[in-house]
Each structure stands twice: as structure tokens, then as C-alpha cells.
Design an enzyme around this catalytic site. Structure first.
Site, short mmCIF file in Angstrom:
data_model
loop_
_atom_site.label_atom_id
_atom_site.label_comp_id
_atom_site.label_asym_id
_atom_site.label_seq_id
_atom_site.Cartn_x
_atom_site.Cartn_y
_atom_site.Cartn_z
CD GLU A 23 -3.02 -1.16 0.31
OE1 GLU A 23 -3.05 -0.28 -0.57
OE2 GLU A 23 -3.85 -2.08 0.38
CG HIS A 68 -4.28 -0.09 5.64
ND1 HIS A 68 -5.66 -0.02 5.61
CD2 HIS A 68 -3.98 -1.32 5.14
CE1 HIS A 68 -6.15 -1.14 5.10
NE2 HIS A 68 -5.15 -1.95 4.82
CG HIS A 90 -7.11 -5.32 7.72
ND1 HIS A 90 -6.53 -6.45 7.18
CD2 HIS A 90 -6.86 -4.31 6.85
CE1 HIS A 90 -5.93 -6.13 6.02
NE2 HIS A 90 -6.11 -4.83 5.81
CG HIS A 142 -9.02 -3.11 2.38
ND1 HIS A 142 -8.22 -2.85 1.28
CD2 HIS A 142 -8.16 -3.54 3.34
CE1 HIS A 142 -6.97 -3.14 1.57
NE2 HIS A 142 -6.90 -3.55 2.81
P1 13P Z 1 1.27 -5.46 3.07
O1 13P Z 1 1.69 -6.73 3.74
O2 13P Z 1 1.80 -5.36 1.66
O3 13P Z 1 1.60 -4.25 3.91
O4 13P Z 1 -0.31 -5.50 2.87
C1 13P Z 1 -1.20 -5.60 3.94
C2 13P Z 1 -2.52 -4.96 3.66
O5 13P Z 1 -3.26 -4.73 4.58
C3 13P Z 1 -2.88 -4.57 2.27
O6 13P Z 1 -4.00 -3.77 2.25
ZN ZN Z 2 -5.27 -3.89 4.07
#
Ligand code: 13P
Ligand code: ZN
Length: 268
Positions: free
Chosen positions: A120, A143, A145, A215
């Protein structure tokens, strides 16, 4: 063994230690399955001539977009496919320091190991570019989840502008106080894409937190702890909402009047 770039650089080490601390929280929260989520921080202020002279330890990679404010900047980035729980314990083995080249469209890795940055990166660097342009002094982007917040984006009604913001603000007064701008919404886009990066920074003009539909969430802040705090506060509000719903009733939420009063009292 090759020495780490952190050796003898106290302020840089403190910034990386904070990344590691937050990475641990993300894992503990259950927001970081496998390699889920990513962190980047702008470390340009800690860079000295010795680091500037370091040769690249990777090929030159394209960012995928051109970001004029990043010329000559340095970032610490979680590695792609690396686990947050590993970043927490061994940040320099699971992340890398990158240098943005003069074309503002490519980068190279300079330390400690040639760990390829997060997939990302386009979104992260676009956010940093905008933060520099705005002069807000922010240096961190996250970022992650969070289960509760992502679940809420599966309801189309919550994707309308500021519906989720107002709902979450109304769950507990602190949400409004500590996430005063609320959260923006980016309709589903391909992970890692430049389209996702562009849609994210469009929302960033107005918000410090942006939901990526189905996401995850992105947040920015002066440092990585404050960026994390905003997501944590929103996730708490989401938890209150879903706890009330699972008890079988619709939470009433604080009234508009109560929220307006809070806005005046805290100068939000
Ligand atoms: P990466 O392992 O490339 O950081 O990706 C994790 C992710 O959450 C992609 O949206
Ligand atoms: Zn992600």
C-alpha cells in the site's frame, strides 16, 4: 554483523520504537491477521549526512505516481507480507528505510535490510505528500483492519457521507472530542492501487481518518501513536453500537443538542 542505522541515533530510534509499540497493539486488538495492515512514518527530520551518503541496497522501484513534496524524503515502512506481530518485536528486520529520489516518482531502500515496503506504499506516500503540502506537521500514516469498523462498511446506509461519523460520535462523547473531524469513506477499490491512493487523499482534505469500504481504515497524525488513537476511539464507539444491537435494541445515541454542546465546550 552489519550495524543498524538506529545505533547512535536516539531520536530516530524513539520514532521506530513507537512504531513497534503500535504494531503490537494492532496485533493485540485482533486488527492484524497475518500481514494485515501497514505503517509508514516520515523520518526525514532524523536524517544526517551519513545516512544521506548511504548507498542503495535495492534496485530503484517506481512508486506508481509522482509526489512532488516528497523529493529527498526518508520513510520507515512496514515490509510487504510482513506480520505486525513481528514488526512489534523486530522492526528493522520487518521494515525498511527508503529514500525518495529526485524524480519524486521512485525510491530505493537504504537500510537496514532490503525489505520491500508495503504493497500500500502508493496510498501511504500520497498521504505523506498531502500532509507535507498542507503544512500540518503530520508524520505518520497507519492502515489497519478493525473488525467492527470494517463490518459497518458492509451496510450501504453507512457509506453515505457523514452517516457513520454521526452515528459513532453519538455513541460516547469522547469520540467527538478525540476524533473531531470524523471519518471519510472511500468506496471499494482494488487494494494497493493508485486509484485507492487517489480516492484516499481526496477524503484526507476533510478527514484524518478514512474508511476503505470492506477492507480497512487509514488514519494520519502527528505521530503513529496519535494516528492509532483515532482508530481506537472510533473502534470503541463501534463496539458500543454493536453491543447494544446484540442486546437486542437500537442504541439511542446522544442527541444533536448534546453533541452541539460538546462542540462548543471543547471548541471542536
Ligand atoms: P502489506 O503486507 O503489503 O503491507 O499488505 C497488507 C494490507 O493490509 C494490504 O492492504
Ligand atoms: Zn489492508
Amino acid at each position: 554483523m552489519k550495524k543498524s542505522i538506529l545505533e547512535g541515533r536516539q531520536t530516530l530510534k524513539e520514532a521506530i520504537d513507537q512504531v513497534a509499540e503500535v504494531a503490537g497493539y494492532l496485533w493485540q486488538k485482533g486488527w492484524a491477521e497475518r500481514n494485515g495492515g501497514n505503517i509508514t512514518i516520515n523520518i526525514t527530520e532524523h536524517i544526517d549526512t551519513e545516512i544521506e551518503a548511504l548507498p542503495a541496497i535495492s534496485p530503484v522501484y517506481p512508486i506508481g505516481t509522482t509526489l512532488p513534496a516528497l523529493k529527498g524524503c526518508y520513510f520507515f515502512c512496514k515490509g510487504t507480507n510482513r506480520r505486525m506481530r513481528d514488526l512489534a518485536r523486530w522492526p528493522m528486520e520487518n521494515g525498511a528505510v527508503i529514500r525518495i529520489l529526485d524524480d519524486c516518482a521512485s525510491y530505493e531502500i537504504v537500510a537496514d535490510a532490503p525489505v520491500k515496503p508495503t504493497s500500500e506504499l502508493a496510498s501511504h506516500l500520497a498521504m505523506h505528500n498531502q500532509m507535507i503540502e498542507s503544512g500540518n506537521g503530520y508524520r505518520a500514516a497507519i492502515h489497519t483492519h478493525p473488525i467492527d469498523l470494517i463490518a459497518m462498511t458492509h451496510n450501504p446506509a453507512f457509506l453515505e457521507k457523514d452517516v457513520l461519523t454521526n452515528l459513532l460520535w453519538s455513541m460516547i462523547p469522547e469520540t467527538r472530542a478525540f476524533c473531531p473531524k470524523g471519518l471519510g469513506i472511500v468506496p471499494y477499490k482494488m487494494p494497493s492501487s493508485v486509484e485507492l491512493a487517489e480516492a484516499t487523499i481526496e477524503q484526507l482534505h476533510e478527514y484524518d481518518v478514512v474508511m476503505w469500504e470492506k477492507h480497512g481504515v487509514c488514519a494520519v497524525g502527528p505521530d503513529i501513536m496519535e494516528a492509532f488513537d483515532q482508530v481506537d476511539v472510533l473502534s470503541k464507539a463501534a463496539q458500543i453500537y454493536l453491543t447494544a444491537k446484540s442486546m437486542g435494541f437500537e442504541p439511542t445515541g446522544t442527541t444533536q443538542e448534546q453533541m452541539d454542546e460538546l462542540k462548543r465546550a471543547f471548541n471542536l
